[in-house]
Design an enzyme around this catalytic site. Structure first.
Site, mmCIF file in Angstrom:
data_model
loop_
_atom_site.group_PDB
_atom_site.id
_atom_site.type_symbol
_atom_site.label_atom_id
_atom_site.label_comp_id
_atom_site.label_asym_id
_atom_site.label_seq_id
_atom_site.Cartn_x
_atom_site.Cartn_y
_atom_site.Cartn_z
ATOM 1 C CB ALA A 268 -14.268 46.002 -20.908
ATOM 2 C CG ASP A 269 -17.618 40.503 -19.289
ATOM 3 O OD1 ASP A 269 -17.812 39.870 -20.233
ATOM 4 O OD2 ASP A 269 -18.252 39.839 -18.173
ATOM 5 C CB CYS A 270 -18.461 41.400 -24.351
ATOM 6 S SG CYS A 270 -16.793 40.270 -24.932
ATOM 7 C CB SER A 272 -17.873 46.401 -19.542
ATOM 8 O OG SER A 272 -18.227 45.143 -18.842
#
Length: 748
Positions: A268-270, A272
């Site tokens: 995941a993008d941080c 997310s």
């Protein structure tokens, strides 16, 4: 480890497969330990297993970067810096696949050396391969531009350069293929808004047609996974058609994992996962719900703390199975095993300080900048300048003494900055004036001093543009103009200048510089992106003829009123209602400079062979024709098209382009090969790039460049249902102002 016999653990047995070893390791973990291993921030050392802590988040967008909370990568007296290449948008402008891969190799060598010295990790969340759909997007500098094919090829080459270990490029079992470092293609999918009129990326729901998803937004990621064999993919913050991308099982589990066959993990993008609860408020999810949804959708690693905090409870509440956690952790540890985290990789063990900031690596950074620089205007062949005739040089503008601005974002500590002042000082006596206090140039108080300098100089260079205060992550632009009083600075200095005026534009996103393009006193214009640590030297080398520019624009430079014609949130690429199309493929209005534009100090001529090609494709009873929407009713052929999934796709278009340098100077040319679909079909691109090659020629030299295009890959179109179809009819392959006719017909 002290007190442990590691030979007792099967996960340390090199004779076993990575799959078996990873399962043995996971089976030894408690539920809490499993959750801890699935978060970047929460990963812990487990003494009873001799398992060291591993932090996943490192960055290497255009060189090893020092980014993130409590960064894994750090610089100190042992490693004071690493090479900072140009930002990706300028590297893309080289249209040089070999260079892209070589940069990846150098970055991974420096990264692996830093890992050996305890100053970096092994998993680097780069490259960014989102297509630039809108010219206002703040992260344009991180990307390879607006064409999904170029973006995909950049991804494949950079990832191969980062990951491939010599002699192990291809193995029968990709899950056991050793990795030099791990790359990550991000951010999947349809992500290209930071903060537009108060709507930010954490809440944005991208309404995207299946046609645009297949044709534009997904294509680079598909190429990255299938052809680049990337070991990680990152999902994005936004929703796509109502579903957060990190919770979308179709995107993650079906496309990335199954259809494209990812050998690695999905991250995941941080934060997310947290944003699904906090900003998207999707399905009124709790932390336990969001963690369960994303894990079941195929998300393996959380750059954040939701998995660690909530997954144990999700399992206890019956919202997700512990077996789903086991599967995700196995993906994670197989990647670490491939990286040698457990066993080491002998051929990489000797890498160290001697391999970082080498003379060769720094020279490659300079060469990348030189190759990417685009000559936009050169009236009266003003450039290149002869230093003997231009001894007093006025360098004016907010970027004339640029250092940090040249490396943009996601950067580390460079080996050594060469500012424009330093670069130009090698060729003449430099007098410098800022002209503006900073990039935003809020007033004209510095302009008079700049005007006075220009009055006495043999040649005046104006360094203008943008920086991270105007275009960056979290910062979208509202217009396509130079900020504040920069245009006024250019005009006033140009009026007063004694000698020729050269405009140098440092920016990633496009700028409407029509005023400079049409000003006869501004003889030449260079676009130099954000050219990296050696930027000043590279620009000077181009200006004074040590390098002949050959870069091409990876973006369409729209006129300023383009942004007034459609909101940034309008996702379609094709023209819809009163909105114009996007990118060179669908926009047919006037531009400041078109995609692929770029001049040289010399001239090139093309000849090609053959002129016509024909393919009669025989269909069997299991291959069916698909209809197409035609502009005229009587235009519909018997068999308009066939799905490329139903064809063998072995047919190839082979042709040769003879390129001759007909000028007086050595130089390089980028041969751009476009496909133009048959006339009359609704909604097809005006043209689409299907091949390119950068070729270097001495003055008067000629070379023959061979192209081999797969008919299915190069001549397909995507219909509004998302099918890739090969239309029958007369296609064109266009190279420069020449074209090859390619007739495709179907017979039963």
């Amino acid at each position: 480890m002290h007190g442990l016999n590691m030979a007792d653990f099967a996960f340390c047995d090199k004779s076993l497969s990575y799959e078996v070893r990873a399962k043995d390791l996971v089976d030894r973990l408690t539920l809490i330990e499993k959750a801890q291993q699935m978060g970047d921030k929460s990963s812990v050392h487990i003494p009873r297993l001799g398992l060291p802590k591993y932090r996943w988040w490192s960055e290497a967008l255009h060189g090893v970067a020092q980014v993130g909370w409590d960064p894994v990568t750090h610089f100190d007296d042992v490693v004071p810096g690493a090479v900072s290449f140009p930002n990706v948008i300028l590297t893309a402008a080289t249209f040089n696949q070999t260079l892209w891969k070589t940069i990846g190799k150098v970055v991974s060598t420096e990264a692996r050396a830093m890992y050996n010295l305890g100053r970096a990790g092994l998993t680097f969340w780069s490259p960014v391969i989102n297509v630039v759909r809108d010219p206002r997007w703040g992260r344009t500098l991180e990307t390879p531009g607006e064409d999904p094919f170029v973006v995909g090829l950049y991804a494949v080459n950079f990832v191969r350069g980062m990951q491939d270990l010599e002699g192990h490029d291809n193995t029968t079992d990709p899950n056991s293929r050793p990795l030099k470092v791990s790359a990550c293609c991000k951010h999947f999918a349809a992500y290209d808004i930071e903060n537009y009129l108060g709507l930010d990326r954490l809440r944005y729901d991208a309404k995207v047609s299946e046609q645009d998803m297949v044709e534009t937004f997904n294509l680079p990621f598909e190429m990255c996974v299938k052809e680049g064999d990337v070991s990680s993919v990152m999902c994005s913050y936004n929703r796509v058609n109502g579903i957060p991308t990190c919770a979308d099982a179709y995107l993650l589990k079906k496309l990335v994992r199954k259809d494209w066959n990812l050998h690695g993990y999905i991250v995941a993008d941080c934060d997310s996962v947290e944003e699904i609860v906090r900003n998207h408020r999707w399905l009124k999810d709790t932390g336990e719900d969001a963690s369960a949804h994303t894990l079941k959708a195929g998300l393996d690693l959380d750059c954040g703390n939701y998995y660690t905090k909530f997954l144990p409870n999700s399992v206890m509440q019956g919202k997700v199975k512990e077996a789903d956690m086991d599967k995700a952790i196995k993906y994670l540890y197989i990647v670490l095993m491939r990286l040698g985290f457990f066993d080491g990789i002998p051929s990489l063990a000797s890498l160290g300080k001697k391999d970082i900031c080498t003379k060769e690596n720094i020279e490659l950074a300079a060469e990348a900048a030189r190759q990417g620089i685009v000559l936009l205007k050169n009236n009266d062949e003003t450039l290149p300048l002869d230093p003997a005739n231009f001894k007093s040089l006025a360098l004016i503008g907010p970027h004339a003494n640029a250092t940090k601005a040249m490396i943009g974002n996601y950067a580390g500590v460079p080996c050594k900055y060469i500012s424009p002042i330093e670069g130009f000082s090698a060729f003449g006596k430099v007098t410098y004036e800022m002209g503006c206090k900073d990039i935003k140039c809020a007033n004209d108080s510095y302009i008079n001093a700049a005007v006075n300098v220009a009055k006495n100089a043999d040649v005046t260079f104006l360094f203008v543009g943008l920086d991270l205060s105007v275009e960056a992550e979290w910062v979208d632009r509202s217009d396509l103009l130079l900020p504040g009083y920069q245009t006024h600075l250019v005009n006033e200095v140009t009026k007063a200048a004694k000698g020729p005026v050269i405009l140098v534009v440092l920016t990633a996103g496009v700028i409407d510089i029509s005023f400079a393009k049409t000003n006869p006193k501004i003889k030449s214009i260079l676009w130099v992106g954000y050219p990296g640590e050696q930027g000043g030297r590279a620009i000077a080398d181009v200006v004074f003829g040590k390098h002949n520019p050959g870069g091409r624009l990876p973006l369409t430079w729209y006129e300023a009123d383009y942004v007034e014609q459609l909101p940034m949130t309008s996702m379609p690429l094709r023209a819809v209602d009163n909105y114009p199309g996007r990118t060179y493929k669908f926009f047919n209005g006037s531009t400041v400079y078109p995609f692929g534009y770029g001049l040289s100090y010399t001239s090139f001529k093309y000849k090609q062979n053959p002129k016509e090609l024909s393919f009669d494709i025989k269909l069997n009873r299991l291959q069916h024709c698909h209809g197409l929407p035609y502009k005229k009713e009587n235009q519909n052929p018997d068999c308009p098209s066939v799905s490329i999934d139903d064809l063998s796709c072995k047919e190839e278009i082979k042709f040769e382009i003879a390129v001759e340098n007909v000028g007086q100077k050595d130089g390089s040319d980028v041969i751009l090969v476009y496909h133009v679909p048959p006339e009359g079909i609704e909604g097809t691109p005006l043209k689409q790039l299907v091949g390119f090659e950068r070729v270097y020629l001495h003055a008067k030299e000629n070379k023959t460049v061979k192209f081999v295009l797969n008919v299915c890959k190069s001549l397909n179109i995507v219909n509004d249902s998302g099918y890739r179809l090969l239309p029958s009819g007369l296609h064109k392959i266009v190279v420069g102002d020449k074209s090859i006719s390619v007739k495709v017909s179907y017979k039963r």
